[in-house]
Design an enzyme around this catalytic site. Structure first.
Site, PDB file in Angstrom:
ATOM      1  CE  LYS A  33      -0.299  -0.347   5.045  1.00 46.65           C
ATOM      2  NZ  LYS A  33      -1.105  -0.815   6.187  1.00 46.65           N
ATOM      3  CE1 TYR A 242      12.631  31.955   5.212  1.00 46.83           C
ATOM      4  CE2 TYR A 242      12.816  29.590   4.885  1.00 46.83           C
ATOM      5  CZ  TYR A 242      12.547  30.855   4.397  1.00 46.83           C
ATOM      6  OH  TYR A 242      12.188  31.004   3.088  1.00 46.83           O
TER       7      TYR A 242
HETATM    8  C1  LIG Z   1      -0.286  -1.784   6.887  1.00 50.75           C
HETATM    9  C2  LIG Z   1      -0.906  -3.087   7.241  1.00 50.75           C
HETATM   10  C3  LIG Z   1      -0.118  -4.260   7.289  1.00 50.75           C
HETATM   11  C4  LIG Z   1       1.393  -4.231   7.216  1.00 50.75           C
HETATM   12  O1  LIG Z   1       1.864  -3.792   8.479  1.00 50.75           O
HETATM   13  P1  LIG Z   1       3.425  -3.639   8.790  1.00 50.75           P
HETATM   14  O2  LIG Z   1       3.431  -3.177  10.211  1.00 50.75           O
HETATM   15  O3  LIG Z   1       3.940  -2.596   7.863  1.00 50.75           O
HETATM   16  O4  LIG Z   1       4.071  -4.947   8.590  1.00 50.75           O
HETATM   17  C5  LIG Z   1      -0.771  -5.472   7.445  1.00 50.75           C
HETATM   18  N1  LIG Z   1      -2.123  -5.524   7.601  1.00 50.75           N
HETATM   19  C6  LIG Z   1      -2.897  -4.410   7.607  1.00 50.75           C
HETATM   20  C7  LIG Z   1      -4.363  -4.533   7.793  1.00 50.75           C
HETATM   21  C8  LIG Z   1      -2.313  -3.149   7.443  1.00 50.75           C
HETATM   22  O5  LIG Z   1      -3.079  -2.060   7.473  1.00 50.75           O
END
Ligand SMILES: *Cc1c(COP(=O)(O)O)cnc(C)c1O
Length: 345
Positions: A33, A242
């Site tokens: 994702k 800044y």
């Molecule tokens: C993002 C996510 C994962 C992966 O989690 P990590 O901590 O990056 O290994 C797995 N399952 C769900 C439902 C997630 O939202």
């Protein structure tokens, strides 16, 4: 060249996935994702598919469509947000598998895409996504009678092995899925590390593949090298940047480096993080600007042409700590201006 270079080591990524795979007897999927945690979902997924990954996870159907174009038919692409209004055509056209999160989503899916495979996400205590126990109890028989491919849930506290919610969610998942005959999945990276009782049939690592905590044995996957635009000498009492937030307390050389908060180098790093010239640390001096960083390079023998902010001497988690955040946020914030240089796989 005016932009930084983000080096992405796909061999290290595949090596991390294999190492996580070797920690369980379950099948190991891959979470790609948010554009593969910022590293490019298509290139990451292709490398992992070549290494044997058969199930991928994305947050939304739009990401799944892009992934399907990269992977072609075959691998299962699961969508965590399920079947949302407006998703039907994408799910159908790209053979995506929605993880149904509610009775409403289940009703929508069976009405609009009868016969199209789906999974079910259960809420076991995180209270974010997934069917509540009562919805599942009421809808389970009908859902199990159709093309159900996976039943999953997600742990809220898996990065803390001592947290009592881990065992509580495990017990709840076990109870809710008793008698289920399709594959079950509970563990992301943190859950893999919790041990065998959390693994079930399929694990879903994300961050560990990309080289981040809590998978301490991960190989670093990214190196971010930023070019120096100019170097200047300051006298005692002169200030930098800044709000004049850094004042030279010794004769000081300041390198101005091309990248800033618009590139994901969070403003919270101001006056707090280091860059690296090989093995020599060089502290940030003053505030992070939109496109520029200013760095104290007084201790280097020669003016540098580039400095690293991520690499073997500073992991995503170390940089995250300096910014008061987590490695996930550093990775997914890395901006589009960097030149991506991909090695391996
Ligand atoms: C993002 C996510 C994962 C992966 O989690 P990590 O901590 O990056 O290994 C797995 N399952 C769900 C439902 C997630 O939202």
């Amino acid at each position: 060249m005016g932009t930084g270079t983000l080096h992405i080591d796909l061999d290290a990524l595949v090596c991390n996935w294999r190492a996580l795979d070797a920690m369980s007897a379950a099948e190991t999927g891959a979470v790609v994702k948010a554009d593969g945690y910022g590293l490019g979902a298509s290139r990451v997924a292709k490398a992992l598919a070549a290494a044997g990954a058969r199930r991928f996870f994305v947050a939304v159907a739009e990401e799944g469509a892009i992934l399907r174009a990269a992977l072609g038919p075959g691998p299962e692409i699961n969508v965590f947000s399920g079947h949302m209004e407006g998703d039907t055509a994408l799910l159908h056209a790209h053979a995506l598998t929605p993880m149904l999160n509610s009775a409403a989503q289940a009703a929508r899916h069976t009405a609009l895409l009868p016969g199209h495979p789906y999974g079910v996400q259960l809420d076991t205590g995180m209270n974010r996504l997934g069917m509540e126990p009562a919805d599942w109890a009421a809808g389970r028989a009908a859902l199990e009678a159709g093309p159900l491919s996976l039943v999953m849930s997600h742990l809220a506290c898996a990065d803390d092995p001592d947290h009592p919610q881990n065992a509580a969610q495990l017990a709840q998942f076990t109870a809710m899925t008793a008698g289920v005959t399709v594959p079950r999945s509970l563990a992301a990276t943190g859950g893999i590390l919790l041990g065998g009782s959390y693994h079930f049939d399929l694990t879903r690592p994300g961050i560990g593949m990309y080289g981040g905590d809590p998978f301490a044995a991960a190989r670093p996957v990214v190196r971010l090298s930023l070019p120096v635009v100019q170097v200047r000498a300051l006298s005692v009492g002169e200030t930098v940047g800044y709000a004049a937030a850094f004042t030279a307390t010794r004769p000081t050389r300041i390198a101005t480096v091309s990248a800033g908060y618009a590139d994901g180098l969070l403003r919270a790093l101001s006056n707090g993080a280091q860059m690296w010239a090989g093995d020599t640390p060089c502290p940030l001096a003053g505030r992070v600007s939109m496109d520029l960083l200013t760095v104290d390079v007084t201790d280097l023998p020669d003016p540098p042409t580039a400095l690293d902010i991520l690499g073997p001497r500073q992991t995503v988690d170390q940089l995250a700590t300096a910014a008061g955040t987590i490695g996930y946020e550093i990775l997914t914030s890395l901006g589009p201006r960097y030149a991506r240089q991909v090695a391996g796989a």
